[in-house]
Write a protein that holds these residues in place. Sequence first.
Motif, PDB file in Angstrom:
ATOM      1  N   ASN A  59       0.817  -1.211   0.000  1.00  0.00           N
ATOM      2  CA  ASN A  59       0.000   0.000   0.000  1.00  0.00           C
ATOM      3  C   ASN A  59       0.852   1.264   0.000  1.00  0.00           C
ATOM      4  O   ASN A  59       0.319   2.361  -0.101  1.00  0.00           O
ATOM      5  CB  ASN A  59      -0.950  -0.004   1.192  1.00  0.00           C
ATOM      6  CG  ASN A  59      -2.051  -1.018   1.021  1.00  0.00           C
ATOM      7  OD1 ASN A  59      -2.419  -1.364  -0.083  1.00  0.00           O
ATOM      8  ND2 ASN A  59      -2.572  -1.517   2.124  1.00  0.00           N
ATOM      9  N   GLU A  68      -6.544   5.452 -11.626  1.00  0.00           N
ATOM     10  CA  GLU A  68      -7.697   5.185 -10.773  1.00  0.00           C
ATOM     11  C   GLU A  68      -9.001   5.419 -11.533  1.00  0.00           C
ATOM     12  O   GLU A  68      -9.943   4.627 -11.437  1.00  0.00           O
ATOM     13  CB  GLU A  68      -7.650   6.077  -9.534  1.00  0.00           C
ATOM     14  CG  GLU A  68      -8.761   5.792  -8.554  1.00  0.00           C
ATOM     15  CD  GLU A  68      -8.644   6.629  -7.290  1.00  0.00           C
ATOM     16  OE1 GLU A  68      -9.640   6.647  -6.546  1.00  0.00           O
ATOM     17  OE2 GLU A  68      -7.591   7.231  -7.042  1.00  0.00           O
ATOM     18  N   LYS A 144     -18.506   5.278  -2.659  1.00  0.00           N
ATOM     19  CA  LYS A 144     -17.279   5.135  -3.436  1.00  0.00           C
ATOM     20  C   LYS A 144     -16.479   3.979  -2.896  1.00  0.00           C
ATOM     21  O   LYS A 144     -16.192   3.885  -1.722  1.00  0.00           O
ATOM     22  CB  LYS A 144     -16.459   6.416  -3.369  1.00  0.00           C
ATOM     23  CG  LYS A 144     -16.385   7.059  -4.712  1.00  0.00           C
ATOM     24  CD  LYS A 144     -15.318   8.060  -4.784  1.00  0.00           C
ATOM     25  CE  LYS A 144     -15.287   8.519  -6.222  1.00  0.00           C
ATOM     26  NZ  LYS A 144     -14.466   9.622  -6.440  1.00  0.00           N
ATOM     27  N   GLU A 145     -16.125   3.115  -3.792  1.00  0.00           N
ATOM     28  CA  GLU A 145     -15.367   1.930  -3.447  1.00  0.00           C
ATOM     29  C   GLU A 145     -13.887   2.304  -3.373  1.00  0.00           C
ATOM     30  O   GLU A 145     -13.362   2.965  -4.259  1.00  0.00           O
ATOM     31  CB  GLU A 145     -15.618   0.894  -4.540  1.00  0.00           C
ATOM     32  CG  GLU A 145     -14.761  -0.309  -4.483  1.00  0.00           C
ATOM     33  CD  GLU A 145     -15.039  -1.219  -5.662  1.00  0.00           C
ATOM     34  OE1 GLU A 145     -15.049  -2.421  -5.446  1.00  0.00           O
ATOM     35  OE2 GLU A 145     -15.248  -0.724  -6.777  1.00  0.00           O
ATOM     36  N   GLU A 146     -13.216   1.900  -2.313  1.00  0.00           N
ATOM     37  CA  GLU A 146     -11.794   2.174  -2.198  1.00  0.00           C
ATOM     38  C   GLU A 146     -11.025   1.146  -3.017  1.00  0.00           C
ATOM     39  O   GLU A 146     -11.246  -0.049  -2.904  1.00  0.00           O
ATOM     40  CB  GLU A 146     -11.350   2.106  -0.736  1.00  0.00           C
ATOM     41  CG  GLU A 146      -9.919   2.526  -0.581  1.00  0.00           C
ATOM     42  CD  GLU A 146      -9.552   2.770   0.855  1.00  0.00           C
ATOM     43  OE1 GLU A 146      -8.383   2.577   1.187  1.00  0.00           O
ATOM     44  OE2 GLU A 146     -10.442   3.140   1.632  1.00  0.00           O
ATOM     45  N   SER A 148      -7.948  -0.996  -3.950  1.00  0.00           N
ATOM     46  CA  SER A 148      -6.726  -1.582  -3.423  1.00  0.00           C
ATOM     47  C   SER A 148      -6.030  -2.292  -4.574  1.00  0.00           C
ATOM     48  O   SER A 148      -6.607  -2.501  -5.638  1.00  0.00           O
ATOM     49  CB  SER A 148      -7.055  -2.561  -2.292  1.00  0.00           C
ATOM     50  OG  SER A 148      -7.871  -3.594  -2.788  1.00  0.00           O
TER      51      SER A 148
END
Length: 183
Positions: A59, A68, A144-146, A148
Amino acid sequence: MSITVLLAYAVYLTIIADNMPQTSLQVSYLAVYLTLLLGLTAMGVVLSVIVLHIHHKTNDCRLGRRSELVIRKLRRILGINRAEGGEEEETANRATPKQKDSEKNLNGHHGNSFSPHGLRSKAAVTPLQNNAAVSPPPSYKERKEELSWPKVAETVDRVLFISTSFLIALITIIFLSLLASES
């Protein structure tokens, strides 16, 4: 598995090449087809390594803004922009804490809408009639989806799978039509 398929194609291509006449002037369609499949399989092995590299990134390395946006758009197009818990989590969390508290206070601590005398209390009827006054929770799609790195890898893997499947189907159709026209 990809390496096993790659080796199987290589062995099959070798067997086909050994059984072909050495003095022919034309190359066999089957040999060309198997060579293309061998190339696509080799490309699949390399792309699997790249997807695994993306999946296991730490991360510390951040995703760029343009990347993104592209990943989010691809996830929406491919239908993989769901939350971790799926629909079950969404339906379980539909009621906001404010709604839960108001229902608890109006219905009693046990969720009983009847008075101790067995008659329906007036307060229990109010939440049902006044439900429109309570604002609905944010919808599933608004959250909103984070992103990863495993989700990025999942998206890249899905795109590569679809494009490779399309290429294999296209190559197969072309070579089958060539074989049919030769007959």
